[in-house]
Design an enzyme around this catalytic site. Sequence first.
Site, PDB file in Angstrom:
ATOM      1  N   GLU A 159      29.871  47.217  93.168  1.00 44.88           N
ATOM      2  CA  GLU A 159      29.328  48.536  93.516  1.00 44.88           C
ATOM      3  C   GLU A 159      30.232  49.404  94.389  1.00 44.88           C
ATOM      4  O   GLU A 159      29.790  49.982  95.384  1.00 44.88           O
ATOM      5  CB  GLU A 159      27.957  48.356  94.210  1.00 44.88           C
ATOM      6  CG  GLU A 159      26.997  47.514  93.386  1.00 44.88           C
ATOM      7  CD  GLU A 159      25.644  47.260  94.065  1.00 44.88           C
ATOM      8  OE1 GLU A 159      25.510  47.580  95.254  1.00 44.88           O
ATOM      9  OE2 GLU A 159      24.744  46.753  93.395  1.00 44.88           O
ATOM     10  N   GLU A 266      22.912  41.316  85.612  1.00 44.93           N
ATOM     11  CA  GLU A 266      21.712  41.279  86.470  1.00 44.93           C
ATOM     12  C   GLU A 266      20.536  41.920  85.740  1.00 44.93           C
ATOM     13  O   GLU A 266      19.901  42.840  86.238  1.00 44.93           O
ATOM     14  CB  GLU A 266      21.971  42.014  87.798  1.00 44.93           C
ATOM     15  CG  GLU A 266      23.168  41.488  88.552  1.00 44.93           C
ATOM     16  CD  GLU A 266      23.387  42.164  89.909  1.00 44.93           C
ATOM     17  OE1 GLU A 266      22.440  42.754  90.462  1.00 44.93           O
ATOM     18  OE2 GLU A 266      24.510  42.098  90.416  1.00 44.93           O
TER      19      GLU A 266
HETATM   20  C1  GLA Z   1      22.505  44.298  93.450  1.00 47.38           C
HETATM   21  C2  GLA Z   1      23.344  43.078  93.796  1.00 47.38           C
HETATM   22  C3  GLA Z   1      22.575  41.808  93.624  1.00 47.38           C
HETATM   23  C4  GLA Z   1      21.173  41.904  94.193  1.00 47.38           C
HETATM   24  C5  GLA Z   1      20.472  43.100  93.617  1.00 47.38           C
HETATM   25  C6  GLA Z   1      19.080  43.234  94.163  1.00 47.38           C
HETATM   26  O1  GLA Z   1      22.389  44.517  92.135  1.00 47.38           O
HETATM   27  O2  GLA Z   1      24.523  43.004  93.051  1.00 47.38           O
HETATM   28  O3  GLA Z   1      23.267  40.778  94.258  1.00 47.38           O
HETATM   29  O4  GLA Z   1      21.229  41.976  95.577  1.00 47.38           O
HETATM   30  O5  GLA Z   1      21.209  44.238  93.970  1.00 47.38           O
HETATM   31  O6  GLA Z   1      18.438  42.044  94.296  1.00 47.38           O
END
Ligand code: GLA
Length: 364
Positions: A159, A266
Site C-alpha cells: 500500500e 486478500e
Molecule cells: C490490508 C492489509 C492486511 C489486513 C487488511 C485488513 O489489506 O494488507 O494485512 O490488515 O488490510 O484486515
Amino acid sequence: MKNSIYFFSILLLFCQCGSIKNSSFEQTNEGLKEFYKKYFNIGVAVSVSSVKNKNANLILHEFNSVTAENAMKMGPIHPAENMYNWKDADTIMAFVKNNNLKIRGHNLCWHQQTPKWMFIDSLGKKVSKQILLARLKQHIFEVVGRYKGQVYAWDVVNEAISDAPNEYLRNSEWYQIAGKEYIAKAFEYTHEADPDALLFYNDYNEISATKRAKIIKLITQLKKEGVPINGIGLQGHWAINEPSYAQLDSTLSDFSKLGLMIQITELDISVYPKEHAARERQNIDTATTFSLEKETKQAAVYKYCFELFRKYKKYINSVTFWNISDEHSWLDNFPVKNRKDYPLLFDTNNNRKAAYWEVAKWEK
Ligand code: GLA
C-alpha cells in the site's frame, strides 16, 4: 453351498455399493484446491489460533496455501529494536511444514502496524534516511532469513500508493523520511536475503482506474530501474456492488500487460455496498442479517470474479481469501464498527455457502 454362494454374492454387492458411495462422496466433498488444481493455488489468511482450533480441518480440506493474517507483520514480529517475537509466526510455519502447504509472507514494509520505534531515536526524534533504511534492511534480513526457502513469496511493500487523486505516493513516515527510494530498497534487501523468493508489490482499490494507473506507473518505474520484482498483489477487498464484470476484466487485462505474475492476495466480498472510509454505526445500519437478497447478490459477484480469474489463469497463480469463514472477518469492524459482515465462502458454522458453489462448480 448354494446358500453360501448366494450369501457371498450379496455381501460383495453390498461392499461394492459401499465403495461406490464412498468414492462419489469423496468427489463431491473435494475441496476448493482440487476444483482449482489446474488453475491456481487457493489460499487463506490464518491466525495462530485458527491453525490449532476447529478451523484447521477446514483449512486443510479446502486450501493449499496460507498467509499469516498478522503474525509476520512488522509490529507483531519486531516490537522493539532488539526484540523479535517469533512464536506465532513459527507456529504457523510448523503447521505449513507439517501439512505440506504453501505460505505467502505478509508483509515487510507498510505504513500500518509498524512499530513506533522504527522511525525515532532514543530521544524521540525522527531518524535519518540512512538509519531508517539500515533498520529496514536489518528487519528484512532477520525475518526473510529465518524463513528462507520456506516462504515462497513475499508482499515486500504494501500500500505505498496514495488514495488522493492528485497524489502519487502515500505520504507515509517511510516516504517522509526516506523518499521514494525506500520502495526499491525494500525489494533489493529482500532479494538479497532470499534470492529464490518471489517478490510482490501489494495494494487495494486496484479496480479504480486512477489508482490502478499509479500502481502501474510504480511497477513500470521499478522494472525500468532493474529492481527485483516478480509480481503484483491485488488485495481484492471488494463488495456486492463493485467491481462490475467489465471493471474487473479491464483491471486484470491492464495488470496482465506488465509482464509480471498476478496474485489475488486478500479476497473478500462484503454484503454491503462499498464504503472506503471508517465511520460510526448509524440507524441505517440495522439490516445486518444475511438475507436471501444479500446471499444471491454475493454469489453472483463471486461467480463472475472467478470466471475472470480463470480467464486470466495464464497470469494468476494464486487466489487467497482474507479470513476463513463468516464467523470472523475484519469487515465485522470496518468500515462500520460492530456491523456483522458475511464476506467469505463459508458461513458462521463453517458450512459452504451459495457463493462457494458458484466458485467451485462451473461449465468447463
Ligand atoms: C490490508 C492489509 C492486511 C489486513 C487488511 C485488513 O489489506 O494488507 O494485512 O490488515 O488490510 O484486515
